[in-house]
Each structure stands twice: as structure tokens, then as C-alpha cells.
Design an enzyme around this catalytic site. Structure first.
Site, PDB file in Angstrom:
ATOM      1  CG  ASP A 497      -2.205  -0.547   1.092  1.00 14.05           C
ATOM      2  OD1 ASP A 497      -2.711  -0.502  -0.032  1.00 14.05           O
ATOM      3  OD2 ASP A 497      -2.764  -1.048   2.086  1.00 14.05           O
TER       4      ASP A 497
HETATM    5  C1  GLC Z   1      -1.079   2.688   5.749  1.00 16.24           C
HETATM    6  C2  GLC Z   1      -0.287   1.588   6.390  1.00 16.24           C
HETATM    7  C3  GLC Z   1      -0.315   0.359   5.578  1.00 16.24           C
HETATM    8  C4  GLC Z   1      -1.726   0.005   5.357  1.00 16.24           C
HETATM    9  C5  GLC Z   1      -2.474   1.167   4.702  1.00 16.24           C
HETATM   10  C6  GLC Z   1      -3.908   0.834   4.522  1.00 16.24           C
HETATM   11  O1  GLC Z   1      -0.529   3.026   4.532  1.00 16.24           O
HETATM   12  O2  GLC Z   1       1.038   1.968   6.572  1.00 16.24           O
HETATM   13  O3  GLC Z   1       0.344  -0.695   6.236  1.00 16.24           O
HETATM   14  O4  GLC Z   1      -1.797  -1.097   4.525  1.00 16.24           O
HETATM   15  O5  GLC Z   1      -2.379   2.298   5.499  1.00 16.24           O
HETATM   16  O6  GLC Z   1      -4.648   1.813   3.894  1.00 16.24           O
HETATM   17  C1  GLC Z   2      -1.725  -3.858   5.314  1.00 15.48           C
HETATM   18  C2  GLC Z   2      -2.934  -3.904   4.394  1.00 15.48           C
HETATM   19  C3  GLC Z   2      -2.697  -4.797   3.204  1.00 15.48           C
HETATM   20  C4  GLC Z   2      -1.418  -4.440   2.525  1.00 15.48           C
HETATM   21  C5  GLC Z   2      -0.247  -4.421   3.506  1.00 15.48           C
HETATM   22  C6  GLC Z   2       1.023  -3.942   2.876  1.00 15.48           C
HETATM   23  O1  GLC Z   2      -1.597  -5.076   5.967  1.00 15.48           O
HETATM   24  O2  GLC Z   2      -4.074  -4.349   5.079  1.00 15.48           O
HETATM   25  O3  GLC Z   2      -3.763  -4.696   2.289  1.00 15.48           O
HETATM   26  O4  GLC Z   2      -1.190  -5.348   1.496  1.00 15.48           O
HETATM   27  O5  GLC Z   2      -0.555  -3.577   4.590  1.00 15.48           O
HETATM   28  O6  GLC Z   2       1.005  -2.576   2.599  1.00 15.48           O
END
Ligand code: GLC
Ligand code: GLC
Length: 829
Positions: A497
Site C-alpha cells: 500500500d
Molecule cells: C497505511 C499503512 C499500511 C496500510 C495502509 C492501509 O498506509 O502503513 O500498512 O496497509 O495504510 O490503507
Molecule cells: C496492510 C494492508 C494490506 C497491505 C499491507 C502492505 O496489511 O491491510 O492490504 O497489502 O498492509 O502494505
């Protein structure tokens, strides 16, 4: 250092001190009604949706962290204390919290009185049950007063925290101290207008008194630890009007030495049909029209817990339910930590992640996120064997939010099952996870008919088409969105993300995930390419089985083209590249000083079989070289970091990843979710010993002895453990709600222990290295039971040979047997 121990017999983790480094929690409920509960009875309850239907209040960023829950206060001759230690914090002669499967039992003892509190959500009910048992352990008779306490939330948990100008005037309750099943308090805020649901908090005894007004119960300027009514020793019989409604009953209890007594409390959620909202007007009974709530359904609920025997029976039913669920996959080996993770805790966490997605934990507020398209499809992978029917329903819900072009809403709200517009779409890995979720479901069940289900696009029935058509659009979405190197365009982000290559953000607080201010860019993802090579053959297989031979052939060709593209444009020399950025520059290359190597494409590419061909000259394959680079550059005692070296300054063209201090989260933290991809990758290349070693580094039972460093629950995975460049290397955060649960269950059950469902049979291919020389897996699949006994040399590269019901077979697929039969499989590796 430890703060408790596992009790495998009862399937519990036993916490023996209130002073864990962080609240260690559990979840109650697995259907519609859920509670979070810490080892100190903190937490809250909700019906289906942690944001929209919150029953009890939780205060965020509180001091101490774990304040607010369901509390029982004891006044024993002026000595006031709480058996959960918090909130009073009076010293206890004995403390124990047993977190079990769907229940938590907290016992505190002080001054010759032991108070045991058992919390659970019974199957089929929308209520939390609290059974309290008081035992006089002294040699004198005792008379004590017991006060219960819950604080109601005004339903929408977001609004509850922000809209005081309205909220402090709307709180309403009804009190039924002489109810048919004891004493009850009804929380009915907003029921007079558009809500048709209310909460009830009741005890199966006639209460000596009650309170419903928080300031009266607690006292202005007091904290919960100084609550006034328990100190006074007598309820004030306060009636809430606005401000802060609560539910509290007091009971006067006399106990002879050695004697025990129990009470059942119910915190329930009740919904009435529109035309049955109100009790009928009745002048004689003093009931005015549209004023008194219809309590029929609440009374029915309370009647089912009117006696402690009924409560005990409901608890036994819950135990039996879990016993039965967990019998689908069990292992017996010489490693008790392995057995307890596989047989109990990992599967339990898979149920919780399936239910919660990433919504409600002690790190997720329950108001921020709904169900993730990507997350829920992955959660399915670890859950589908437990209750396939629910996985089926979930698949259809998720698919219904997909857009006609194959892309997807990133999240949807569980209450409405509608895509969330605030977050929208554009995470280009999303569509392919649906293919993997559906493939896992079909392999587990053989239910190919799901592919013919008619499913809307964008929740619009007029756009409905078959589920198979949804998969086709998922697959084609990748094919139709390739960049200059022939690799998939990344969009807002892929699995990571925080790799936001089309968002160049200079505004504090701007969301990296929803800001795409560089649209039209050509940033490409090697991860999605690998994901495509992994998921594509599943799509082709399903097409083939539908008789779509040409579609299948074309899909396989697209997969082969992508495989070649990854080897050509996605290989850096010793490992796979991560991406190409907005300008077409490489990410994840030795040419850069930071972010040289990223874990995601290494694990996923090898899982997909990219570069696994062994060169004729005996040198290492591309896949093995990638995995060796992972070992060398990403390995730590606490697991594999996501990328290395972490970014030491903000890189505007990379997005959120470089906003984290080095070693945390996606910036070089040990992001446990993707460690199992490398674990599976190592089993693919026949390196079971290394795979099992990686497994143990992040698996909580193996980390129990360093609980003071790890800090979080030793029975469930955390999303992240701080990486080697972090200030607090080895410290975990974000426990419970993480794709780590599902993927590690896949890694350990299907690849290390090696028993996984295929389309036509159970595949048996253990690869765990020499440390586990002998084990037995019992697996139910499609109604038959398979007893798989493995004798394992652990020799690198060695594969098992199979004897099925006494007859040696070729290959590693045990054909599915008729329902009801038992198949014996002997494996020698
Ligand atoms: C933030 C977090 C990430 C998560 C995302 C979800 O970027 O750091 O881990 O997956 O939010 O929207
Ligand atoms: C968080 C989110 C997941 C994402 C991950 C890596 O766990 O829930 O959707 O893939 O972060 O950013």
C-alpha cells in the site's frame, strides 16, 4: 521473559500477571456479534460493523492504553477492588486470564474472595454473556456487594467521538428492575427516530440497585478506578438523561466459607421490525404510544440465559463448535510449538481475520477501515477449509463490488456490502486476488457451480454476469494495463500500500493511497507480474474445465509471455526488481544506495515458478539466487525485513514507504505477511530446512520466551516486527488483523507439512527439513478423511514417495475418495 503459558489441553493461553507489556486481547463471537476483550476485561462490543453498530464505548489513545471495558467492582466490607485488576489496580492475591477459542476467563482473588468472570458470545446469539462466579475462600462468612459496569456508545463510533453538541442531549434508557428474568437496563438512544435497534444489559437476579448515569456512578472528575458508587457501596439508582448512559447493577451477596454462587449477565443487541418497534399503548400500565420500546425480543433473549445451567450449556456448545471446526486439519509431531500453532492458534486467527478483515483490533480503530478486497480474498485462503459455505458467500459479496472493467473498490462496509467511495479503486493487484480466492474455494469444495452464479458488477444488478466472467475481467484487467516494459501498471499501489508511484505528495496529511496526482504515469510493478504468473494458470485451469479450450490456451500464452518479461525486464542480476517508477527508473536495484532489494517479488516470483529451471551447468537457478539474496540481505533473527537498506529520507517519487522511520512498517520492517511467500518459495526449490527456519523466526509460539522484546500476544501473529534498522528491533506491532495469519497457515499446512487440496485430489508434498523427522496430518476434505503419516529425512531437494491404502502411487496427488471414507497415506521423504 514470559507472562504466561500455553495450555494445549484446553486450547488456552494463560496469562498469569496483569502486567503484560501491552494489553493482550481476544475476540468473542464469530457470526454477527463481536467483542474485543483484553486480559484486563477492556475492549468493546459491536453488531456486525465496528463503526456503524457499536454497543459499548472505547476511548482511543487513552491513558492507560486499556481503559474502558466491562468491569465488575467488588465492595468487600469497604475494600473495593476489581478482579480484572484494572481499573482499580488493587493488588490481587491471585490473577489469571485464560484466553480461549471465542471466550475469555479472568479470575482475581483478594482478601479471601475469588471472582471468576467468563465472557463469551454464544453461537446463534447477538449478545455477550458474562458469567460471574464468586467463591468465599476464607474461613468466615462474607457479605459483599458486586457492581457491574458497561458504558454505552451512541452507536456510530465515529460520530460518538466527535459530535458532543448533539450527543450529550440524546442519551436515553429504560430501566426494568423487576423484569421477568431479573433486572435489565435498555439503551435506546436514537430509537425514538430512525433506529429500530437497542441494547440491553441484564442480570438474571433481582438487583439491589442500578445506575444508568455515568457521572453519578463514577463521580465527576473521577476516573473509572475511583468510581464513586462502588466506593459508597450502594447504587444510586440514577436515570440517565443525555450525557453518558451506562448500565450497572448491584447485587448483595452473602457467602458461607467455601461457598460459591454464580450470576449470568447479558449484553445484547436487539432489532425490531419497523411495525413492532413500540410496546402498545396501555393506559392502565402507564404506557404511552411511541414511548416504550417493545421488549419482546429482548425478553426472549434473556429467557435463554435465565439460569446458569442455560449459560453453561451455551458455553459447552461453543466449545464443541470449535472442537469440531479445528478437526478439519490437525498435525501431531515432535514439535509442540508447531502443533499448537497449526492445530489451534493459527486457525483461530484465520477465523478472526476472516470476520474482521482489518477493521477492529487494539491497533485498528474499527472506524477507519471496512472489508478489504485484497485482504478478504487472502484471508479466505486460511479460512476456506473451516467453513466453506461462508467463504462462498464472502466471495460473492466481494465480487459484487468489482467494477465492469475488472478493477475493484479497494474496500467495502460489512453492514451495507457496498464499495467505499472514499477510498475508491486503482490498486492494480486487487483483481487478481479474486482469482486466487475463488481457486482456493473450488479446490477445497469441488463446487465448480459457484462459477455460474450471477454476480452484479459495482453492486448493480443490471450489470450482473457469471462469477467466471468476473474472473475473466480480473485476468484481462492485468493484460490490458501493461506499461512500457510489458509489466503491469501499478496504479495507486500494489500489495504494498505504501509504494505509491503515481502520488508525489507535499501536503501533510494527504492520503498516499487516494491521491493519484501523477495519473497517466507508466509506473510498473514486478510484484503484480509475479502475481499474474501465479494466478493466471488457475484462471486457465478453470476456463479449461468449462470447456473454454481457446480461452485457456490464450491465457496460458499470456502467462508465459509475462514470465519471459519478468526474466527480461524484472531481473536485476542477483534478485528480482521491485518496480519501475513514474519516470521509468528501476526500484529495487543494486544500482541504488537504498531500497536495493524488496521481498515481495522474490517470494511471489519463486512461488509462481519463475526462474526455477536449473541451468545445465549446475549453477544456481535464478529462483535460488533470488532466495539466497533474500537470506543474505533481508534475514534477521526476528524474520525477513521487507526491503533493505531502508530509506533514510523522504523520497517523493516513492510515496508513503519512505515516510516511515527506517526499520518500521513497509520501510524495512519485518512485514510478517510476506515472509510466508519466501517460506513457500524455499519449499518450491526444495529447501525445507531454510523454510522451516524462517517460519520459526516470526511464529509467535517460538517467540514466547522473548515476550518482553516482542511485546504483543505470543499466540497470534502481528503485522509487523520492527526491522534491523529500527530503534526497537524485534518489537511487534499491529497484532491479530493481518494477512500473515492466512498466509502462514497456507505455508505451514500446505507447503511445510505439505498437504493441500488440488482440483482432483489432495496433494501431499512435505518439505520441512530434517528438524521434524516424523509427523501425522489428519485432513478432512470433501467429506473424506486422510491420515497422512510422514517419515522425513529432510534431505535437501528430496520429495516424498506415496503409498495410498497400501499401494504405491506415482506422483503426489491422492485422488479424492468418496465422502465418509478414510484414506491412509504413507509418505517417505
Ligand atoms: C497505511 C499503512 C499500511 C496500510 C495502509 C492501509 O498506509 O502503513 O500498512 O496497509 O495504510 O490503507
Ligand atoms: C496492510 C494492508 C494490506 C497491505 C499491507 C502492505 O496489511 O491491510 O492490504 O497489502 O498492509 O502494505
Amino acid at each position: 521473559m514470559r507472562y504466561g503459558h500455553f495450555d494445549d489441553e484446553t486450547r488456552e493461553y494463560v496469562i498469569t500477571t496483569p502486567h503484560t507489556p501491552y494489553p493482550w486481547i481476544n475476540y468473542l463471537g464469530s457470526e454477527q456479534f463481536f467483542s474485543l476483550i483484553s486480559h484486563q476485561a477492556g475492549g468493546y462490543s459491536f453488531y456486525r460493523d465496528a463503526k456503524m453498530r457499536r454497543l459499548t464505548r472505547y476511548r482511543y489513545n487513552n491513558i492507560p492504553a486499556d481503559a474502558g471495558g466491562r468491569y465488575f467492582y467488588v465492595n468487600d466490607g469497604g475494600d473495593v477492588w476489581t478482579p480484572s485488576w484494572l481499573p482499580i489496580k488493587a493488588d490481587l492475591d491471585h490473577f489469571e486470564c485464560r484466553h480461549g477459542l471465542g471466550y475469555t476467563r479472568i479470575t482475581g482473588e483478594r482478601g479471601g474472595l475469588s471472582v471468576e468472570t467468563l465472557f463469551f458470545v454464544p453461537m446463534g446469539e447477538t449478545a455477550e454473556i458474562q458469567k460471574v462466579t464468586l467463591t468465599n475462600t476464607s474461613d468466615q462468612a462474607k457479605t459483599v456487594t458486586l457492581f457491574s459496569f458497561v458504558e454505552f456508545c451512541l452507536w456510530n463510533a465515529q460520530d460518538d467521538q466527535t459530535n458532543y453538541q448533539r450527543n450529550l442531549s440524546i442519551g436515553e434508557v429504560e430501566i426494568e428492575n423487576d423484569g421477568p428474568y431479573g433486572s435489565a437496563i435498555y439503551h435506546k438512544t436514537e430509537y425514538r427516530e430512525r433506529r429500530d435497534h437497542y441494547a440491553v444489559y441484564a442480570v438474571n437476579a433481582h438487583a439491589a440497585g442500578f445506575d444508568t448515569d455515568r457521572d453519578t456512578f463514577v463521580g465527576a472528575y473521577n476516573g473509572l478506578g475511583e468510581a464513586a458508587v462502588p466506593r459508597a457501596g450502594v447504587s444510586a439508582n440514577s436515570v440517565a438523561s443525555g450525557w453518558y448512559p451506562i448500565g450497572s447493577h448491584s447485587l448483595e451477596i452473602t457467602l458461607e466459607p467455601g461457598a460459591s454462587t454464580s450470576y449470568t449477565y447479558v449484553l445484547g443487541y436487539v432489532e425490531n421490525p419497523q411495525d413492532e418497534k413500540w410496546a402498545p399503548a396501555d393506559e392502565a400500565a402507564g404506557i404511552e404510544a411511541l414511548q416504550v420500546i417493545n421488549k419482546t425480543r429482548a425478553h426472549e433473549l434473556l429467557s435463554r440465559f435465565a439460569t446458569n445451567e442455560q449459560t453453561d450449556a451455551a458455553f459447552e456448545a461453543l466449545r464443541a463448535y470449535w472442537h469440531n471446526l479445528l478437526s478439519t486439519y490437525t498435525v501431531t509431531s515432535t514439535d509442540e510449538k508447531l502443533d499448537r500453532m497449526v492445530n489451534i492458534w493459527n486457525q483461530y486467527q484465520c477465523m478472526v481475520t476472516f470476520n474482521m478483515s482489518r477493521s477492529a483490533s487494539f491497533f485498528e480503530t474499527g472506524i477507519g477501515r471496512g472489508m478489504g478486497f485484497r485482504d478478504s480474498n487472502q484471508d479466505l485462503l486460511g479460512f476456506v477449509h473451516l467453513i466453506p459455505e461462508r467463504a462462498r458467500e464472502r466471495i460473492l459479496d466481494i465480487a459484487a463490488t468489482q467494477f465492469p472493467d475488472g478493477s475493484a473498490y479497494h474496500q467495502y462496509q460489512p453492514l451495507t456490502k457496498r464499495g467505499n467511495n472514499d477510498i475508491g479503486s486503482g490498486f492494480n493487484d486487487d483483481p487478481l486476488w479474486l482469482v486466487l480466492g475463488v481457486a482456493a474455494y473450488v479446490k477445497e469444495t469441488g463446487d465448480f457451480a459457484i462459477l455460474d452464479e450471477s454476480v452484479p458488477f459495482d453492486n448493480d444488478d443490471s450489470l450482473a454476469d457469471t462469477l467466471f466472467e468476473h474472473l475473466t475481467r480480473s485476468f484481462n484487467f492485468t493484460v490490458d494495463n501493461l506499461g512500457p516494459h510489458g509489466l503491469p501498471l501499478i496504479g495507486r499501489a500494489d500489495w504494498n500500500d505504501c509504494l505509491n508511484l503515481n502520488c508525489f505528495s507535499t501536503e501533510p496529511g494527504e492520503s498516499f493511497q487516494t491521491t493519484e496526482n501523477q495519473a497517466g504515469g507508466v509506473a510498473e510493478s514486478v510484484f503484480i507480474a509475479a502475481q499474474f504468473v501465479y494466478a493466471g494458470p488457475e484462471y486457465a485451469e478453470l476456463a479449461e474445465r468449462r470447456g473454454l479450450t481457446e480461452v485457456a490456451a490464450k491465457a496460458r500464452q499470456a502467462v508465459e509471455d509475462m514470465r519471459a518479461t519478468v526474466l527480461r525486464h524484472g531481473w536485476d542480476g542477483e534478485w528480482f526488481l521491485r518496480a519501475y517508477d513514474f519516470y521509468g527508473n528501476k526500484i529495487g536495484t543494486d544500482e541504488k544506495p537504498e531500497g536495493k532489494i524488496w521481498i515481495e517479488p522474490q517470494g511471489f516470483a519463486v512461488m509462481a515458478g519463475i526462474g526455477t529451471d536449473e541451468p545445465a551447468d549446475g549453477s544456481r537457478s535464478v529462483a535460488v539466487r533470488a532466495l539466497d539474496s533474500v537470506n543474505e540481505m533481508l534475514g534477521t533473527d526476528h524474520g525477513l525485513v521487507l526491503q533493505y537498506p531502508a530509506y533514510t529520507s523522504y523520497q517523493i517519487e516513492l510515496g508513503e514507504v519512505s515516510t516511515y522511520p527506517p526499520g518500521y512498517k513497509e520501510n524495512g520492517g519485518i512485514f510478517c505477511h510476506n515472509n510466508p511467500w519466501v517460506i513457500i518459495g524455499e519449499t518450491v526449490v526444495g529447501n525445507g530446512a531454510r523454510a522451516f527456519d524462517y517460519y520459526k523466526r516470526i511464529t509467535p509460539a517460538y517467540r514466547e520466551d522473548i515476550s518482553d522484546v516482542h511485546k504483543l500476544e505470543p499466540y497470534v501473529y502481528a503485522q509487523m516486527i520492527a526491522g534491523k534498522q529500527a530503534v526497537r528491533h524485534g518489537e511487534a506491532k499491529n497484532s491479530w488483523l493481518t494477512g500473515t495469519a492466512a498466509w502462514n497457515f497456507v505455508a505451514v499446512s500446505q507447503y511445510l507439512l505439505g498437504v493441500r487440496p488440488g482440483y482432483d485430489g489432495l496433494i501431499v508434498d512435505p518439505q520441512i527439513g530434517p528438524e521434524v523427522p516424523q509427523f501425522t496430518v489428519t485432513r478432512s476434505a470433501r467429506g473424506a478423511t486422510y491420515e497422512v503419516t510422514v517419515t522425513n529425512s529432510g534431505t535437501p531437494g528430496a520429495r516424498g514417495s506415496l503409498v495410498v491404502d497400501g499401494i504405491p502411487i506415482e506422483g503426489n496427488t491422492v485422488p479424492y475418495a468418496p465422502a465418509g471414507s478414510t484414506v491412509t497415506v504413507e509418505v517417505t521423504v
